[in-house]
Design an enzyme around this catalytic site. Sequence first.
Site, PDB file in Angstrom:
ATOM      1  N   ASP A  33      42.223  43.856  42.954  1.00  0.00           N
ATOM      2  CA  ASP A  33      43.563  43.752  42.378  1.00  0.00           C
ATOM      3  C   ASP A  33      44.495  44.587  43.248  1.00  0.00           C
ATOM      4  O   ASP A  33      44.071  45.199  44.225  1.00  0.00           O
ATOM      5  CB  ASP A  33      43.587  44.236  40.923  1.00  0.00           C
ATOM      6  CG  ASP A  33      44.649  43.502  40.077  1.00  0.00           C
ATOM      7  OD1 ASP A  33      45.753  43.272  40.614  1.00  0.00           O
ATOM      8  OD2 ASP A  33      44.379  43.176  38.910  1.00  0.00           O
ATOM      9  N   GLY A  53      44.329  44.842  47.118  1.00  0.00           N
ATOM     10  CA  GLY A  53      44.888  43.781  47.948  1.00  0.00           C
ATOM     11  C   GLY A  53      45.781  42.859  47.140  1.00  0.00           C
ATOM     12  O   GLY A  53      46.178  43.166  46.018  1.00  0.00           O
ATOM     13  N   ASP A  54      46.052  41.702  47.715  1.00  0.00           N
ATOM     14  CA  ASP A  54      46.977  40.724  47.134  1.00  0.00           C
ATOM     15  C   ASP A  54      46.306  39.359  47.159  1.00  0.00           C
ATOM     16  O   ASP A  54      46.031  38.816  48.233  1.00  0.00           O
ATOM     17  CB  ASP A  54      48.275  40.704  47.948  1.00  0.00           C
ATOM     18  CG  ASP A  54      49.293  39.699  47.425  1.00  0.00           C
ATOM     19  OD1 ASP A  54      49.014  39.003  46.435  1.00  0.00           O
ATOM     20  OD2 ASP A  54      50.377  39.593  48.032  1.00  0.00           O
ATOM     21  N   PHE A  55      46.018  38.783  45.975  1.00  0.00           N
ATOM     22  CA  PHE A  55      45.304  37.506  45.982  1.00  0.00           C
ATOM     23  C   PHE A  55      46.158  36.346  46.472  1.00  0.00           C
ATOM     24  O   PHE A  55      45.656  35.248  46.691  1.00  0.00           O
ATOM     25  CB  PHE A  55      44.636  37.176  44.639  1.00  0.00           C
ATOM     26  CG  PHE A  55      45.515  37.189  43.411  1.00  0.00           C
ATOM     27  CD1 PHE A  55      46.770  36.596  43.394  1.00  0.00           C
ATOM     28  CD2 PHE A  55      45.056  37.780  42.244  1.00  0.00           C
ATOM     29  CE1 PHE A  55      47.551  36.582  42.265  1.00  0.00           C
ATOM     30  CE2 PHE A  55      45.835  37.775  41.088  1.00  0.00           C
ATOM     31  CZ  PHE A  55      47.085  37.172  41.098  1.00  0.00           C
ATOM     32  N   HIS A 109      47.023  31.289  33.896  1.00  0.00           N
ATOM     33  CA  HIS A 109      48.074  30.977  32.918  1.00  0.00           C
ATOM     34  C   HIS A 109      49.392  31.696  33.222  1.00  0.00           C
ATOM     35  O   HIS A 109      50.416  31.395  32.609  1.00  0.00           O
ATOM     36  CB  HIS A 109      47.605  31.247  31.489  1.00  0.00           C
ATOM     37  CG  HIS A 109      47.470  32.694  31.103  1.00  0.00           C
ATOM     38  ND1 HIS A 109      47.133  33.079  29.824  1.00  0.00           N
ATOM     39  CD2 HIS A 109      47.618  33.847  31.806  1.00  0.00           C
ATOM     40  CE1 HIS A 109      47.093  34.398  29.748  1.00  0.00           C
ATOM     41  NE2 HIS A 109      47.383  34.887  30.935  1.00  0.00           N
ATOM     42  N   ASP A 110      49.370  32.643  34.151  1.00  0.00           N
ATOM     43  CA  ASP A 110      50.595  33.368  34.510  1.00  0.00           C
ATOM     44  C   ASP A 110      51.493  32.595  35.473  1.00  0.00           C
ATOM     45  O   ASP A 110      52.649  32.989  35.674  1.00  0.00           O
ATOM     46  CB  ASP A 110      50.249  34.705  35.174  1.00  0.00           C
ATOM     47  CG  ASP A 110      49.777  35.744  34.176  1.00  0.00           C
ATOM     48  OD1 ASP A 110      50.119  35.622  32.987  1.00  0.00           O
ATOM     49  OD2 ASP A 110      49.059  36.679  34.582  1.00  0.00           O
ATOM     50  N   GLU A 139      49.624  27.768  29.296  1.00  0.00           N
ATOM     51  CA  GLU A 139      48.246  27.470  28.941  1.00  0.00           C
ATOM     52  C   GLU A 139      48.022  25.983  29.240  1.00  0.00           C
ATOM     53  O   GLU A 139      48.980  25.212  29.340  1.00  0.00           O
ATOM     54  CB  GLU A 139      47.986  27.772  27.464  1.00  0.00           C
ATOM     55  CG  GLU A 139      48.336  29.190  27.039  1.00  0.00           C
ATOM     56  CD  GLU A 139      47.470  30.269  27.654  1.00  0.00           C
ATOM     57  OE1 GLU A 139      46.539  29.939  28.423  1.00  0.00           O
ATOM     58  OE2 GLU A 139      47.736  31.451  27.376  1.00  0.00           O
TER      59      GLU A 139
END
Length: 336
Positions: A200, A226-228, A246-247, A301
């Site tokens: 994360d 890190g940055d996904f 869902h974000d 969702e």
Amino acid sequence: MDERAAAFELTRMVNGYRVSQAISVAATLGIADHIKDGKRSAADLASLTDTHPRALYRLLRALAAVGIFHEAEDGQFSLTPLDAALRSDAEFSAAPWAAFVGRPYYRQAWSELLYRIQTGKNAFRHAHGKGVWEYRAEHPEESAIFDRAMAANSRGVAAAILAAYDFSWFPVIMDVGGGQGALLAEVLAATPGSRGILFDQPHVVAPAASVLAAKGVADRCEIVGGDFFAELPVAADALLLKWILHDWDDETNVAILQNCRQAIRAGGKLLVFEAVLEPPNQGANAKFSDLNMLVAPDGQERTADEFKSLLAKGGFEVTEIIQAGPRISVVEARPV
């Protein structure tokens, strides 16, 4: 139900925000922690929480009327089985979530729901002039409250996930966007033959070492910041995505999934933990969570078919969907 009864029930539902806000205040003040060892008067609790005695009493008596705390004839308050979950040391504490949902900035975003419905534009950005993630980055105190809420929710659903799915055959398990490690710690504790990677943003995983140590799995888990959206710099046999997709909208999620596709080892699995929308007139929890996505992070969702379509765009084929509980399902997918 006759018309009069229907009006009464509808009014009760409309007034639900009052109960929600009152619970949030009690959680923020730590009332349940102060009375976990016995009864206390509102005056004692006011002294302990630096609040106004009469105002606090009025809060507590209202909550007692709906089963949150119990008021004795002598004015002493004690815990009920329901509000015992507001204790910070409860195994499945609801206090961090209750404290979060009552934050003024978040309530303000929800007050712009009508704007979102009328325009299709993000309610949180309209309320604050910036997106929710940018806002929290600029307000670390709010980010910390949110992170605690997410960690508590993860502990709440971990047992359901572990009961529904066997992780033991994955040598290396990476939780992508795994926060402070609450879910991964539970998974590793249940699978002593596996190793873990917690991934994360650096400021999010900073407190994770203590979470992992508390479950006795710190020696089997690597913490990677890190940055996904950029890349996943390490590989694993199982990649977990809990309450991530869902974000975001589909286009953004495809970028995340493609990075996951690059980081998954041969024969590995992608495990998505999300609510799956049920047929019409069912599944209120997930559908109101969908409204929450509409208000704040601008996500959504999804139905089972929508998950299959989305994951296919990211390079995965859904192999199974397992309902683990009322708030969570396991969407298993393999890379193609």
